[in-house]
Design an enzyme around this catalytic site. Structure first.
Site, PDB file in Angstrom:
ATOM      1  N   LYS A 262      13.558 -40.048  -2.797  1.00 14.51           N
ATOM      2  CA  LYS A 262      14.314 -39.192  -1.869  1.00 14.51           C
ATOM      3  C   LYS A 262      15.086 -38.147  -2.679  1.00 14.51           C
ATOM      4  CE  LYS A 262      17.700 -39.778   1.939  1.00 14.51           C
ATOM      5  NZ  LYS A 262      18.537 -40.770   2.677  1.00 14.51           N
TER       6      LYS A 262
ATOM      7  N   SER B 114      19.694 -45.072   7.467  1.00 11.87           N
ATOM      8  CA  SER B 114      18.697 -44.085   7.022  1.00 11.87           C
ATOM      9  C   SER B 114      17.475 -44.628   6.298  1.00 11.87           C
ATOM     10  CB  SER B 114      19.369 -43.039   6.136  1.00 11.87           C
ATOM     11  OG  SER B 114      20.019 -42.109   6.953  1.00 11.87           O
TER      12      SER B 114
ATOM     13  N   SER C 188      17.956 -40.549   7.771  1.00 16.29           N
ATOM     14  CA  SER C 188      17.745 -39.337   7.009  1.00 16.29           C
ATOM     15  C   SER C 188      16.600 -39.433   5.994  1.00 16.29           C
ATOM     16  CB  SER C 188      19.035 -38.977   6.276  1.00 16.29           C
ATOM     17  OG  SER C 188      19.349 -39.965   5.303  1.00 16.29           O
TER      18      SER C 188
HETATM   19  N1  GLN Z   1      22.100 -41.160  10.978  1.00 16.59           N
HETATM   20  C1  GLN Z   1      23.333 -41.562  10.372  1.00 16.59           C
HETATM   21  C2  GLN Z   1      24.153 -40.333  10.067  1.00 16.59           C
HETATM   22  O1  GLN Z   1      23.762 -39.305  10.424  1.00 16.59           O
HETATM   23  C3  GLN Z   1      23.069 -42.370   9.136  1.00 16.59           C
HETATM   24  C4  GLN Z   1      22.632 -41.552   7.994  1.00 16.59           C
HETATM   25  C5  GLN Z   1      22.379 -42.345   6.759  1.00 16.59           C
HETATM   26  O2  GLN Z   1      22.222 -43.573   6.798  1.00 16.59           O
HETATM   27  N2  GLN Z   1      22.369 -41.649   5.641  1.00 16.59           N
HETATM   28  O3  GLN Z   1      25.182 -40.391   9.476  1.00 16.59           O
END
Ligand code: GLN
Length: 497
Positions: free
Chosen positions: A76, A175, A151
């Protein structure tokens, strides 16, 4: 071969049926054929990938194989890597080159892995659909009109479409698990503190944790074994963490074939109105299967579940507003043209560099932490966090593990929620509490609804990844969902044969 698990590829390498260079070339061909459609990778350096594979073949010939010898793993774009750009899919870090490797990257290299490239993600890991990436959206291989989740959307898509057999993601509120669920793969978020965060671009430091995204449970264990461990460079990485230690220990827990004597808690708060009825059918069928494997299903309650999203969206933005203050255009990152003075440089550079979701989080966080509001928001959210942790501790007095859906819905259409941040935030309603409590969580495929993958989430007590991987392995051994492949991308070498 392209849809093989990491462990199957390892077996073929060990039997000299293939070489690391051949394996790398196969995935590079698939990336060349499919990445334009999917946009899973934002950076690939083929020559560098092949050079690592060559070096791995040489190492194997001279010294024997290390734990991940010659195995391709995509990264990532949030992990600092000395080679190539590290941009967190943000314009503020456009063309940034990190001076060092993240701790987990060093660990992967030491284990002999071949790093494939940088994967797409929501900007600074803020999002649930990969649509906030400054480098364009990323498509779900099961239906390219749909989001892949976020994400870590690029990592999920890369694995689901077999552009790589495995990838690293990060999970702050879901995420790793939510995109794994929405793309039909396995994703593991380790216990907070099991894996070093050094060199991972910080979003919310008390929640962030890195973990594997793979085709099978065993593959997740292989990677976790390689990246786990104390790092003196991260004060929150725990020394002498309990649980499996060696690669062999981690793999041994994946031999579990049944669930005899296992008490699985099923929290009523996770099966409520608002969840897709077809998703529910699949998850309930999976739970029935666990019963058939010898488990006892126990109705439990996690009473403060409904407060998790609200607490998270105070705590995570608060920490983000502090972490993102380092992008001041002085030391690194984007700087605006011809600033009038220092303040103009700060404000204009940040305005130009950050996307709107990141700005929304910084504003929310700075507000929640500001004097006069701290007690009402941040302190209150931390108190709620303790209540949520307590809910889990109480539940684990009577059950070994908890099973829930990973996401209340399957992948939604691109653009469907981009104008409605609140609905988007609800995507993580089933994953966020796990981060707030610091627990390990795993999502694995458990069926299809609307022709899209559905995920089953396992939650274990802190440091009990062995229980998590054991249960998931037993379920996987009798289910074939992990073997399904998205048809549009299943030509062996990327469509040309
Ligand atoms: N979707 C969640 C957010 O927008 C979690 C994101 C993540 O785990 N990095 O914060």
């Amino acid at each position: 071969m392209p849809f093989s698990s990491l462990s199957h590829i390892q077996e073929r390498l060990n039997n000299a049926e293939t070489t690391a260079v051949e394996v790398a070339q196969l995935y590079l061909n698939r990336i060349a054929a499919y990445n334009d459609t999917l946009n899973a990778f934002v950076h690939i350096d083929s020559a560098h990938v092949l050079a690592q594979a060559e070096a791995s073949d040489k190492y194997r010939a001279e010294h024997g194989a290390r734990a991940l010898e010659g195995l391709p793993i995509a990264i990532k774009d949030i992990f600092c890597t000395q080679h190539g750009p590290t941009q967190c899919c943000s314009n503020i870090l456009k063309d940034f080159h990190a001076p060092y490797d993240a701790h987990v990257i060093t660990k992967l290299k030491e284990a002999g892995a071949v790093l494939v490239g940088k994967t797409n993600m929501d900007e600074f890991a803020m999002g649930s659909s990969n649509e906030t990436s400054a480098f364009g959206l990323c498509r779900n291989p099961w239906n390219t009109d749909c989001i892949p989740g976020g994400s870590s959307g690029g990592s999920a898509v890369a694995v689901a479409a077999a552009l790589t057999p495995a990838a690293l993601g990060t999970d702050t509120g879901g995420s790793i698990r939510q995109p794994a669920s929405l793309t039909g793969i396995t994703g593991l978020k380790p216990t907070y503190g099991r894996v070093s965060r050094r060199g991972i671009i910080a979003f919310a430091s008390s929640l962030d944790q890195a973990g594997p995204m793979t085709r099978t449970v065993k593959d997740a264990a292989m990677i976790t074994a390689a990246i786990a461990g104390h790092d003196s460079g991260d004060a929150t990485s725990v020394a002498d963490a309990p649980g499996p230690q060696s690669q062999a220990d981690w793999l041994a827990v994946c031999d579990q074939k049944d669930m005899k004597g296992m008490r699985i808690g099923v929290p009523k708060e996770y099966f409520v109105e608002g969840m897709d009825a077809d998703v529910r059918v699949q998850v309930e069928a999976a739970l029935k299967q666990c019963e058939a494997l010898g488990a006892e299903l126990v109705d439990i309650s996690l009473p403060n579940t409904n407060l998790a999203v609200a607490a998270y969206y105070v705590i995570a933005p608060s920490e983000a507003s502090a972490n993102l203050s380092r992008y001041d255009a002085v030391r690194f990152g984007h700087r605006c043209d011809n600033p009038e003075d220092l303040l103009d440089m700060y404000t204009r550079s940040r305005d130009e560099g950050f996307g709107s979701e990141v700005k929304r989080r910084i504003l929310t966080g700075a507000f929640a932490l500001s004097s006069g509001y701290y007690d009402a928001y941040y302190l209150k959210a931390q108190q709620v966090r303790t209540m949520i942790q307590q809910d889990f501790l109480t539940a684990f007095e009577s059950v070994d593990i908890i099973a829930t859906p990973t996401s209340p819905i399957t992948a939604f259409k691109l653009g469907e929620k981009t104008d409605d941040p609140l609905t988007m935030y609800l995507s993580d309603i089933y994953t966020i509490a796990v981060n707030l409590a610091g627990l390990p969580g795993l999502s694995q495929p458990c069926g299809f609804a609307h022709d899209l993958p559905v995920g089953l989430q396992w939650i274990a007590p802190a440091w009990r990844e062995d229980v998590l991987l054991g249960a998931a392995s037993a379920y996987e051994a009798t289910s074939h969902w992990y073997n399904k492949t998205p048809q549009a991308f299943d030509q062996p070498s990327g469509g040309e044969t």
